[in-house]
Design a protein around this motif. Sequence first.
Motif, mmCIF file in Angstrom:
data_model
loop_
_atom_site.group_PDB
_atom_site.id
_atom_site.type_symbol
_atom_site.label_atom_id
_atom_site.label_comp_id
_atom_site.label_asym_id
_atom_site.label_seq_id
_atom_site.Cartn_x
_atom_site.Cartn_y
_atom_site.Cartn_z
ATOM 1 N N MET A 118 -5.562 -8.275 -2.062
ATOM 2 C CA MET A 118 -4.564 -7.221 -2.338
ATOM 3 C C MET A 118 -3.150 -7.785 -2.511
ATOM 4 O O MET A 118 -2.250 -7.525 -1.714
ATOM 5 N N GLY A 119 -2.932 -8.626 -3.496
ATOM 6 C CA GLY A 119 -1.580 -9.095 -3.804
ATOM 7 C C GLY A 119 -0.980 -9.971 -2.728
ATOM 8 O O GLY A 119 -1.677 -10.559 -1.915
ATOM 9 N N LYS A 120 0.352 -9.997 -2.717
ATOM 10 C CA LYS A 120 1.036 -10.949 -1.839
ATOM 11 C C LYS A 120 1.242 -10.425 -0.427
ATOM 12 O O LYS A 120 1.653 -11.160 0.459
ATOM 13 N N GLN A 121 1.020 -9.166 -0.179
ATOM 14 C CA GLN A 121 1.213 -8.612 1.167
ATOM 15 C C GLN A 121 -0.097 -8.706 1.961
ATOM 16 O O GLN A 121 -1.175 -8.710 1.383
ATOM 17 N N PRO A 122 0.015 -8.720 3.314
ATOM 18 C CA PRO A 122 -1.219 -8.674 4.110
ATOM 19 C C PRO A 122 -2.021 -7.428 3.753
ATOM 20 O O PRO A 122 -1.440 -6.382 3.462
ATOM 21 N N PRO A 123 -3.361 -7.540 3.709
ATOM 22 C CA PRO A 123 -4.168 -6.390 3.280
ATOM 23 C C PRO A 123 -4.077 -5.218 4.255
ATOM 24 O O PRO A 123 -3.857 -5.409 5.444
ATOM 25 N N LEU A 124 -4.265 -4.045 3.695
ATOM 26 C CA LEU A 124 -4.218 -2.820 4.501
ATOM 27 C C LEU A 124 -5.640 -2.374 4.768
ATOM 28 O O LEU A 124 -6.330 -1.956 3.833
ATOM 29 N N LYS A 125 -6.121 -2.470 5.992
ATOM 30 C CA LYS A 125 -7.467 -1.938 6.237
ATOM 31 C C LYS A 125 -7.504 -0.887 7.348
ATOM 32 O O LYS A 125 -8.415 -0.083 7.410
#
Length: 297
Positions: free
Chosen positions: A1-8
């Motif tokens: 998911m891009g450059k940010q930490p993933p959102l789960k």
Amino acid sequence: MGKQPPLKHAVIPAAGLGTRFLPATKAIPKEMLPLVDKPAIQYVVEEAYSAGFTDLLLITGHNKGALIDHFLQSPELEQTLHARGDQERLGSLQKLNMLPSLHTVRQESARGLGDAVLTAAEHVGDSPFAVLLGDDLIEPSDLLWKKMVQVYEEFGGCVLALMEVPDSEVSKYGIAKVTYESEMRVHDLVEKPTKADAPSNLAIIGRYILSPEIFSILRHTSTGKGGEVQLTDAIATLARDERIAGPVHAVTAEVRRFDTGDRLSYLKTVVEFATRREDLGPEFTTWLKGYIRGLND
Ligand code: UTP
């Protein structure tokens, strides 16, 4: 998911006292009140899954047994429906066997939404996470989440969902002070301001993407409006100083919000949801029209 930490992670607070709905909410949580035949919390849990969150944490409170039971297997009911050949209802029950992918934690006492979110700290750890209020329904939510996640991916930090409200209603919400850059940027928030103190007419609705730094801010957030630990106050601390956890952005999307914790709004939601149903809608709408004509006579 891009450059940010993933959102789960998605955190769903449902530990409020629901005083506006007493005595109905004395023994059952307001999040279990049905919209025709499906409790509000089920809409919110389904929304979190379809937005792509894979780890859900339900924050429960003093009378929340029914909330947990709702998402547990129910062998006796299932056997009965199976024996009757009622596949449709059986399917609707089996869909609900969501524990263990749905975790729960208990807020010891209803000290406010900020305190409820803080109870998620251990489970969520050092990851960004979403918050969906258990008594707020949003439609269509996929559009809203798409926009919120896009802004999160681009900028990191926190992302709020805002809706424009009339002057007469600013005192019911957290209100944002914003500027318009490439995206809407939040600089401050005021919980339930008077009309004179409101920095805008943009109200926070019950969907958030938050950075994990919110937990240490919440630990030091003293009680605010209503003697409760306010999530709005903690986000305001982040919004005023982006060095803490990056910027706070906001999105406004063409969505509708149904506040099922407010009696009048709940009634309107039930009627609207009932009229839309394929099975009950036509008959209910015919009856409703006749009833309203009767009221006008
Ligand atoms: P509300 O302010 O609408 O809930 O909180 P409330 O305090 O239960 O409502 P009334 O005013 O007494 O009727 C919004 C969301 O935050 C949760 C609620 O369950 C609701 O989903 N909440 C609120 C908590 O989980 N814990 C709290 O201490 C307060």
